[in-house]
Design a protein around this motif. Structure first.
Motif, PDB file in Angstrom:
ATOM      1  N   LEU A  82       0.833  -1.209   0.000  1.00 23.33           N
ATOM      2  CA  LEU A  82       0.000   0.000   0.000  1.00 23.33           C
ATOM      3  C   LEU A  82       0.866   1.257   0.000  1.00 23.33           C
ATOM      4  O   LEU A  82       0.565   2.228  -0.691  1.00 23.33           O
ATOM      5  CB  LEU A  82      -0.903   0.010   1.229  1.00 23.33           C
ATOM      6  N   ALA A  83       1.922   1.243   0.800  1.00 22.18           N
ATOM      7  CA  ALA A  83       2.799   2.411   0.898  1.00 22.18           C
ATOM      8  C   ALA A  83       3.430   2.752  -0.447  1.00 22.18           C
ATOM      9  O   ALA A  83       3.726   3.911  -0.730  1.00 22.18           O
ATOM     10  CB  ALA A  83       3.890   2.157   1.932  1.00 22.18           C
ATOM     11  N   ALA A  84       3.614   1.736  -1.286  1.00 24.82           N
ATOM     12  CA  ALA A  84       4.239   1.951  -2.596  1.00 24.82           C
ATOM     13  C   ALA A  84       3.231   2.326  -3.672  1.00 24.82           C
ATOM     14  O   ALA A  84       3.571   3.044  -4.618  1.00 24.82           O
ATOM     15  CB  ALA A  84       4.994   0.691  -3.022  1.00 24.82           C
ATOM     16  N   GLU A  85       1.985   1.882  -3.529  1.00 25.60           N
ATOM     17  CA  GLU A  85       1.026   2.013  -4.629  1.00 25.60           C
ATOM     18  C   GLU A  85      -0.185   2.891  -4.328  1.00 25.60           C
ATOM     19  O   GLU A  85      -0.850   3.355  -5.258  1.00 25.60           O
ATOM     20  CB  GLU A  85       0.526   0.616  -5.028  1.00 25.60           C
ATOM     21  N   ALA A  86      -0.494   3.110  -3.066  1.00 20.60           N
ATOM     22  CA  ALA A  86      -1.737   3.805  -2.707  1.00 20.60           C
ATOM     23  C   ALA A  86      -1.649   5.296  -2.985  1.00 20.60           C
ATOM     24  O   ALA A  86      -0.550   5.853  -3.112  1.00 20.60           O
ATOM     25  CB  ALA A  86      -2.050   3.569  -1.233  1.00 20.60           C
ATOM     26  N   PRO A  87      -2.792   5.980  -3.072  1.00 23.47           N
ATOM     27  CA  PRO A  87      -2.792   7.445  -3.183  1.00 23.47           C
ATOM     28  C   PRO A  87      -2.100   8.066  -1.971  1.00 23.47           C
ATOM     29  O   PRO A  87      -1.971   7.428  -0.910  1.00 23.47           O
ATOM     30  CB  PRO A  87      -4.283   7.793  -3.208  1.00 23.47           C
ATOM     31  N   ALA A  88      -1.698   9.320  -2.110  1.00 25.69           N
ATOM     32  CA  ALA A  88      -0.882   9.978  -1.087  1.00 25.69           C
ATOM     33  C   ALA A  88      -1.491   9.906   0.303  1.00 25.69           C
ATOM     34  O   ALA A  88      -0.778   9.750   1.295  1.00 25.69           O
ATOM     35  CB  ALA A  88      -0.653  11.432  -1.489  1.00 25.69           C
ATOM     36  N   GLY A  89      -2.806  10.021   0.408  1.00 27.35           N
ATOM     37  CA  GLY A  89      -3.447  10.034   1.713  1.00 27.35           C
ATOM     38  C   GLY A  89      -3.242   8.777   2.522  1.00 27.35           C
ATOM     39  O   GLY A  89      -3.329   8.800   3.754  1.00 27.35           O
TER      40      GLY A  89
END
Length: 217
Positions: A82-89
């Protein structure tokens, strides 16, 4: 007579519009296309961003469930993804959670992850302070007081969200190092802050009672 003037004005307006159209028709069409395309593009962008946020939220919940099910390795992998692919929020939250899961297997690796959050200029001050406190919690038993001071002191400011925990960790670290003066300093900072939680205040008072008499006043 007024009707005649009106007809003349109308003819003039039509003629002016005709000349404007002949001269600028391509430009007018281009602007219209850009406006329509821009609105459509913005709507498409908003839709995609909303979809990404919803997917990231669902993935975050799933990773949290893995943690609750006592599956730290799987949870850490999910949060790292998630930290690599998720939106900034969601990225910073996922990084913090991944570090928390890493702490269960390798505290040193977790501290490194927290340090990466602290060093990242795109991360907000509150999130950095949270990373400082969580790293400090892992280090308080082993790190030298000066090293812990360098890491935690930025989180102790009067407006810091996590200042109470940071001050308590520094008070404990100073006491373990035999530094009575700094222990007293941090205990006073805890005692003098009206917003200090009662649990931290009570522990600070207990720590103060352990100080040598000369350091209590």
């Amino acid at each position: 007579m007024s009707e005649l003037f009106n007809e003349v004005d109308e003819d003039l307006r039509r003629e002016q519009l005709k000349r404007i159209w002949e001269k600028y028709s391509l430009l007018i069409i281009l602007v219209a296309v850009l406006i329509v395309g821009g609105v459509g593009g913005w709507r498409a962008y908003s839709y995609l961003e909303g979809k990404k946020a919803a997917e990231a939220g669902a993935a975050f919940d799933k990773a949290s469930e893995l943690s609750e099910q006592n599956k730290p390795a799987e949870a850490e992998a999910a949060f790292t993804k998630l930290a690599a692919e998720a939106p900034a929020g969601y990225r910073t939250m996922a990084r913090l959670r991944a570090a928390g899961e890493a702490a269960k297997r390798d505290p040193a690796a977790a501290v490194k992850l927290y340090d990466e959050v602290i060093a990242d200029n795109t991360v907000g001050a509150n999130e950095k302070d949270l990373a400082r406190v969580r790293a400090g919690t892992l280090l308080v038993e082993t790190a030298a007081y000066d090293a812990l001071l360098a890491k935690l002191e930025p989180a102790t400011s009067a407006t810091g969200t996590y200042r109470h925990s940071a001050r308590e960790l520094l008070a404990l670290a100073a006491w373990k190092a035999g530094n009575a003066a700094d222990t007293r300093k941090w205990v006073e900072a805890i005692s003098n802050d009206n917003d200090t939680p009662s649990s931290i205040r009570t522990r600070a008072e207990s720590l103060q009672a352990l100080l040598p008499p000369a350091a209590k006043s």
